[in-house]
Motif scaffolding. Sequence first.
Motif, PDB file in Angstrom:
ATOM      1  N   VAL A   1      -3.894  -2.936  -6.222  1.00  0.00           N
ATOM      2  CA  VAL A   1      -4.266  -3.944  -5.232  1.00  0.00           C
ATOM      3  C   VAL A   1      -3.796  -3.520  -3.835  1.00  0.00           C
ATOM      4  O   VAL A   1      -4.534  -3.664  -2.854  1.00  0.00           O
ATOM      5  CB  VAL A   1      -3.722  -5.334  -5.627  1.00  0.00           C
ATOM      6  CG1 VAL A   1      -3.938  -6.352  -4.523  1.00  0.00           C
ATOM      7  CG2 VAL A   1      -4.376  -5.807  -6.915  1.00  0.00           C
ATOM      8  N   VAL A   2      -2.595  -2.964  -3.745  1.00  0.00           N
ATOM      9  CA  VAL A   2      -2.096  -2.478  -2.447  1.00  0.00           C
ATOM     10  C   VAL A   2      -2.969  -1.320  -1.954  1.00  0.00           C
ATOM     11  O   VAL A   2      -3.331  -1.261  -0.768  1.00  0.00           O
ATOM     12  CB  VAL A   2      -0.611  -2.048  -2.539  1.00  0.00           C
ATOM     13  CG1 VAL A   2      -0.183  -1.253  -1.312  1.00  0.00           C
ATOM     14  CG2 VAL A   2       0.274  -3.264  -2.708  1.00  0.00           C
TER      15      VAL A   2
ATOM     16  N   ALA B   1       2.033  -9.084  -3.223  1.00  0.00           N
ATOM     17  CA  ALA B   1       3.391  -9.595  -3.028  1.00  0.00           C
ATOM     18  C   ALA B   1       3.710 -10.682  -4.052  1.00  0.00           C
ATOM     19  O   ALA B   1       4.803 -10.698  -4.639  1.00  0.00           O
ATOM     20  CB  ALA B   1       3.544 -10.143  -1.605  1.00  0.00           C
ATOM     21  N   MET B   2       2.757 -11.583  -4.278  1.00  0.00           N
ATOM     22  CA  MET B   2       2.979 -12.645  -5.259  1.00  0.00           C
ATOM     23  C   MET B   2       3.103 -12.071  -6.665  1.00  0.00           C
ATOM     24  O   MET B   2       3.962 -12.501  -7.446  1.00  0.00           O
ATOM     25  CB  MET B   2       1.852 -13.676  -5.186  1.00  0.00           C
ATOM     26  CG  MET B   2       1.908 -14.481  -3.907  1.00  0.00           C
ATOM     27  SD  MET B   2       0.609 -15.712  -3.597  1.00  0.00           S
ATOM     28  CE  MET B   2      -0.342 -15.816  -5.043  1.00  0.00           C
ATOM     29  N   SER B   3       2.281 -11.088  -6.982  1.00  0.00           N
ATOM     30  CA  SER B   3       2.379 -10.444  -8.301  1.00  0.00           C
ATOM     31  C   SER B   3       3.720  -9.752  -8.475  1.00  0.00           C
ATOM     32  O   SER B   3       4.337  -9.833  -9.544  1.00  0.00           O
ATOM     33  CB  SER B   3       1.247  -9.429  -8.482  1.00  0.00           C
ATOM     34  OG  SER B   3       0.001 -10.065  -8.532  1.00  0.00           O
ATOM     35  N   THR B   4       4.160  -9.065  -7.431  1.00  0.00           N
ATOM     36  CA  THR B   4       5.464  -8.395  -7.485  1.00  0.00           C
ATOM     37  C   THR B   4       6.574  -9.395  -7.742  1.00  0.00           C
ATOM     38  O   THR B   4       7.456  -9.161  -8.583  1.00  0.00           O
ATOM     39  CB  THR B   4       5.732  -7.626  -6.177  1.00  0.00           C
ATOM     40  OG1 THR B   4       4.708  -6.654  -5.989  1.00  0.00           O
ATOM     41  CG2 THR B   4       7.086  -6.955  -6.192  1.00  0.00           C
TER      42      THR B   4
ATOM     43  N   PRO C   1       7.174  -3.708 -16.959  1.00  0.00           N
ATOM     44  CA  PRO C   1       7.070  -2.945 -15.704  1.00  0.00           C
ATOM     45  C   PRO C   1       5.713  -2.265 -15.501  1.00  0.00           C
ATOM     46  O   PRO C   1       5.365  -1.914 -14.378  1.00  0.00           O
ATOM     47  CB  PRO C   1       8.181  -1.894 -15.825  1.00  0.00           C
ATOM     48  CG  PRO C   1       9.138  -2.452 -16.816  1.00  0.00           C
ATOM     49  CD  PRO C   1       8.319  -3.286 -17.759  1.00  0.00           C
ATOM     50  N   ILE C   2       4.935  -2.123 -16.556  1.00  0.00           N
ATOM     51  CA  ILE C   2       3.609  -1.507 -16.425  1.00  0.00           C
ATOM     52  C   ILE C   2       2.721  -2.346 -15.502  1.00  0.00           C
ATOM     53  O   ILE C   2       1.745  -1.846 -14.941  1.00  0.00           O
ATOM     54  CB  ILE C   2       2.952  -1.299 -17.812  1.00  0.00           C
ATOM     55  CG1 ILE C   2       1.798  -0.299 -17.736  1.00  0.00           C
ATOM     56  CG2 ILE C   2       2.434  -2.585 -18.374  1.00  0.00           C
ATOM     57  CD1 ILE C   2       2.212   1.100 -17.956  1.00  0.00           C
ATOM     58  N   ASN C   3       3.068  -3.612 -15.316  1.00  0.00           N
ATOM     59  CA  ASN C   3       2.300  -4.491 -14.433  1.00  0.00           C
ATOM     60  C   ASN C   3       2.362  -4.047 -12.971  1.00  0.00           C
ATOM     61  O   ASN C   3       1.542  -4.480 -12.168  1.00  0.00           O
ATOM     62  CB  ASN C   3       2.774  -5.934 -14.563  1.00  0.00           C
ATOM     63  CG  ASN C   3       2.375  -6.538 -15.886  1.00  0.00           C
ATOM     64  OD1 ASN C   3       1.252  -6.355 -16.344  1.00  0.00           O
ATOM     65  ND2 ASN C   3       3.300  -7.243 -16.520  1.00  0.00           N
ATOM     66  N   PHE C   4       3.319  -3.183 -12.648  1.00  0.00           N
ATOM     67  CA  PHE C   4       3.386  -2.686 -11.270  1.00  0.00           C
ATOM     68  C   PHE C   4       2.192  -1.777 -10.945  1.00  0.00           C
ATOM     69  O   PHE C   4       1.890  -1.539  -9.778  1.00  0.00           O
ATOM     70  CB  PHE C   4       4.709  -1.960 -11.006  1.00  0.00           C
ATOM     71  CG  PHE C   4       5.867  -2.902 -10.852  1.00  0.00           C
ATOM     72  CD1 PHE C   4       5.918  -3.798  -9.786  1.00  0.00           C
ATOM     73  CD2 PHE C   4       6.900  -2.916 -11.772  1.00  0.00           C
ATOM     74  CE1 PHE C   4       6.973  -4.671  -9.641  1.00  0.00           C
ATOM     75  CE2 PHE C   4       7.961  -3.787 -11.636  1.00  0.00           C
ATOM     76  CZ  PHE C   4       7.999  -4.671 -10.567  1.00  0.00           C
ATOM     77  N   ILE C   5       1.505  -1.287 -11.980  1.00  0.00           N
ATOM     78  CA  ILE C   5       0.275  -0.518 -11.748  1.00  0.00           C
ATOM     79  C   ILE C   5      -0.773  -1.423 -11.118  1.00  0.00           C
ATOM     80  O   ILE C   5      -1.501  -1.012 -10.204  1.00  0.00           O
ATOM     81  CB  ILE C   5      -0.237   0.107 -13.065  1.00  0.00           C
ATOM     82  CG1 ILE C   5       0.749   1.167 -13.547  1.00  0.00           C
ATOM     83  CG2 ILE C   5      -1.632   0.688 -12.890  1.00  0.00           C
ATOM     84  CD1 ILE C   5       0.433   1.731 -14.918  1.00  0.00           C
TER      85      ILE C   5
ATOM     86  N   ILE D   1       6.415 -10.571 -11.369  1.00  0.00           N
ATOM     87  CA  ILE D   1       6.838  -9.500 -12.288  1.00  0.00           C
ATOM     88  C   ILE D   1       8.352  -9.330 -12.254  1.00  0.00           C
ATOM     89  O   ILE D   1       9.002  -9.240 -13.300  1.00  0.00           O
ATOM     90  CB  ILE D   1       6.124  -8.179 -11.942  1.00  0.00           C
ATOM     91  CG1 ILE D   1       4.624  -8.300 -12.223  1.00  0.00           C
ATOM     92  CG2 ILE D   1       6.718  -7.019 -12.734  1.00  0.00           C
ATOM     93  CD1 ILE D   1       3.793  -7.178 -11.609  1.00  0.00           C
ATOM     94  N   VAL D   2       8.928  -9.294 -11.054  1.00  0.00           N
ATOM     95  CA  VAL D   2      10.376  -9.106 -10.921  1.00  0.00           C
ATOM     96  C   VAL D   2      11.127 -10.274 -11.555  1.00  0.00           C
ATOM     97  O   VAL D   2      12.091 -10.068 -12.312  1.00  0.00           O
ATOM     98  CB  VAL D   2      10.774  -8.909  -9.436  1.00  0.00           C
ATOM     99  CG1 VAL D   2      12.267  -9.004  -9.244  1.00  0.00           C
ATOM    100  CG2 VAL D   2      10.249  -7.579  -8.924  1.00  0.00           C
TER     101      VAL D   2
END
Length: 161
Positions: free
Chosen positions: A59-60, A26-29, A50-54, A32-33
């Motif tokens: 992690v999820v 959640a913190m990473s999201t 956006p590649i950071n969503f990988i 990133i956003v």
Amino acid sequence: MKFQYNLDDATHDIKQASIAAFLSAAMSTLVIVVAIVTSAEGAFGPFADPINFIDVALVVACGVGLRFYSRTAAVTLVIYFILAKIFIMLENGRPSGLLFTMIWLYFYWKGIRGTFAYHRLRKEADSSYRSTPVSFCDSCRGGGSEFNHTGSKLVRTWNAG
């Protein structure tokens, strides 16, 4: 005095590790956003991709795997976390966030300890316990199986495949 690690302790540690994984995601999201929306530069610049969503998805997935008592998810989470921290430190040229790194690593390590203890304790309590569901193992081997109910008893029959 020896500490007795029981099934409840193992389950508690696994739950804490999964919560830590979900909080990290959640913190990473959020970072990133915000980085993408504000077209961040400097320290937050690398997060604007956006590649950071990988990273978040991995992690999820590990957090969900922990909820299913997966040793693989627990070990993957710790290894990935350590490798990601090393990569970030090499990119920045200096260590950063060591306090939070140690906190996350503590909870992720509890996940490893909890998942391995959980399966060991379950096996000690029931010698027929299998950590992977039988139907899952069958599909991996390519052999089929059918489950037939006869009365109140579940009987397993094998197909030659």
